[in-house]
Enzyme design. Structure first.
Site, PDB file in Angstrom:
ATOM      1  N   SER A  62      55.092  15.332 -34.883  1.00  0.00           N
ATOM      2  CA  SER A  62      55.690  15.461 -36.216  1.00  0.00           C
ATOM      3  C   SER A  62      55.219  16.736 -36.915  1.00  0.00           C
ATOM      4  O   SER A  62      54.145  17.273 -36.626  1.00  0.00           O
ATOM      5  CB  SER A  62      55.323  14.250 -37.074  1.00  0.00           C
TER       6      SER A  62
HETATM    7  N1  SAM Z   1      52.324  10.497 -33.588  1.00  0.00           N
HETATM    8  C1  SAM Z   1      52.794  11.372 -32.540  1.00  0.00           C
HETATM    9  C2  SAM Z   1      51.978  12.630 -32.459  1.00  0.00           C
HETATM   10  O1  SAM Z   1      51.061  12.817 -33.265  1.00  0.00           O
HETATM   11  O2  SAM Z   1      52.246  13.413 -31.537  1.00  0.00           O
HETATM   12  C3  SAM Z   1      54.247  11.704 -32.633  1.00  0.00           C
HETATM   13  C4  SAM Z   1      55.112  10.526 -32.441  1.00  0.00           C
HETATM   14  S1  SAM Z   1      56.757  10.843 -31.914  1.00  0.00           S
HETATM   15  C5  SAM Z   1      57.500  11.403 -33.406  1.00  0.00           C
HETATM   16  C6  SAM Z   1      57.262   9.143 -31.733  1.00  0.00           C
HETATM   17  C7  SAM Z   1      56.649   8.455 -30.556  1.00  0.00           C
HETATM   18  O3  SAM Z   1      56.952   7.070 -30.648  1.00  0.00           O
HETATM   19  C8  SAM Z   1      57.208   8.933 -29.232  1.00  0.00           C
HETATM   20  O4  SAM Z   1      56.167   9.367 -28.411  1.00  0.00           O
HETATM   21  C9  SAM Z   1      57.893   7.688 -28.670  1.00  0.00           C
HETATM   22  O5  SAM Z   1      57.849   7.596 -27.262  1.00  0.00           O
HETATM   23  C10 SAM Z   1      57.103   6.587 -29.330  1.00  0.00           C
HETATM   24  N2  SAM Z   1      57.751   5.275 -29.385  1.00  0.00           N
HETATM   25  C11 SAM Z   1      59.041   4.957 -29.638  1.00  0.00           C
HETATM   26  N3  SAM Z   1      59.202   3.609 -29.613  1.00  0.00           N
HETATM   27  C12 SAM Z   1      57.976   3.080 -29.337  1.00  0.00           C
HETATM   28  C13 SAM Z   1      57.477   1.737 -29.193  1.00  0.00           C
HETATM   29  N4  SAM Z   1      58.252   0.664 -29.300  1.00  0.00           N
HETATM   30  N5  SAM Z   1      56.166   1.576 -28.918  1.00  0.00           N
HETATM   31  C14 SAM Z   1      55.347   2.644 -28.791  1.00  0.00           C
HETATM   32  N6  SAM Z   1      55.752   3.917 -28.921  1.00  0.00           N
HETATM   33  C15 SAM Z   1      57.047   4.138 -29.202  1.00  0.00           C
END
Ligand code: SAM
Length: 214
Positions: A62
């Site tokens: 993000s």
């Molecule tokens: N917080 C992260 C960082 O600092 O790099 C960025 C997060 S990215 C915007 C969103 C993440 O949520 C992705 O890596 C995606 O694979 C994960 N995601 C989506 N659905 C999910 C779920 N049900 N459980 C765990 N992770 C999930």
């Protein structure tokens, strides 16, 4: 290896404090954590830009301002146990690790979870634990949590996350359509929950049993 300290200082002053984030503990954590280490080698030059950056597996880290704002809204205390849903690169988890006693971070893509875990370990964050799984179901083995943060867009607030909030716990989560969401803050007060909406945001979808189907 280059430390990028000056770039981080500029990022905090211009993109974060300059846009209204004022919690000194959050600003200090954003100054300290080496964001470039959380990006693939070829994307490191973009680490301190005012935008999200691709990290592989179709996912993003993000924008720095959004990480800082969500962390400020979360209001983390030093004795807190925190759940971070959507580990991605592990950057948000590291920021939380600067503020909390214990962090559990859960990611559905195993390859992202493995590299985030290795990165966090090499930076010395022994109190951050990365798990592979569906974060829409929370992480029951370590619940309840004083704070829960979700970095992916949900169609509705997942019930298991509300259930895994401790007394006086708080959840910060983007809720809306696949294309646009509002950042919501949920506070647990006894058996009740108070909700308020903050700014509009755009996140990748939260995919899972209590999220989007795919
Ligand atoms: N917080 C992260 C960082 O600092 O790099 C960025 C997060 S990215 C915007 C969103 C993440 O949520 C992705 O890596 C995606 O694979 C994960 N995601 C989506 N659905 C999910 C779920 N049900 N459980 C765990 N992770 C999930």
């Amino acid at each position: 290896m280059e430390s990028y300290q000056a770039e981080r200082e500029r990022m905090v002053n211009q993109q974060i404090a300059g846009k209204g984030v004022s919690d000194e503990k959050v600003l200090e954590a954003m100054r300290k954590v080496p964001r470039h280490v959380f990006l693939p080698e070829e994307a490191r030059a973009q680490a301190y830009l005012d935008s999200p950056v691709r990290i592989g597996s179709g996912q993003t880290i993000s924008q720095p301002y959004i990480v800082a704002l969500m962390t400020e809204l979360l209001d983390v205390h030093p004795d807190h146990r925190v759940l971070d849903v959507g580990t991605g690169s592990g950057y948000q988890a590291a920021i939380l690790g600067e503020l909390a006693e214990e962090v559990h971070s859960i990611e559905r893509h195993p390859e992202l979870a493995v590299s985030a875990s290795e990165r966090l370990e090499s930076l010395g964050y022994a109190h951050i634990h990365v798990h592979v799984g569906d974060g829409t179901q929370g992480y029951l083995a370590a619940a309840p949590f004083d704070r829960i943060i979700v970095a992916a867009a949900a169609p509705d607030v997942p019930e298991p996350l509300l259930e895994q909030l401790a007394e006086n716990g708080r959840l910060v989560i983007p809720v809306g359509t696949r294309f646009s969401q509002q950042l919501e803050v949920w506070d647990r007060v006894g058996d009740d929950y108070k909700q308020r909406k903050t700014i509009s945001v755009v996140f990748v979808p939260l995919i899972g049993k209590s999220g989007w189907e795919s």
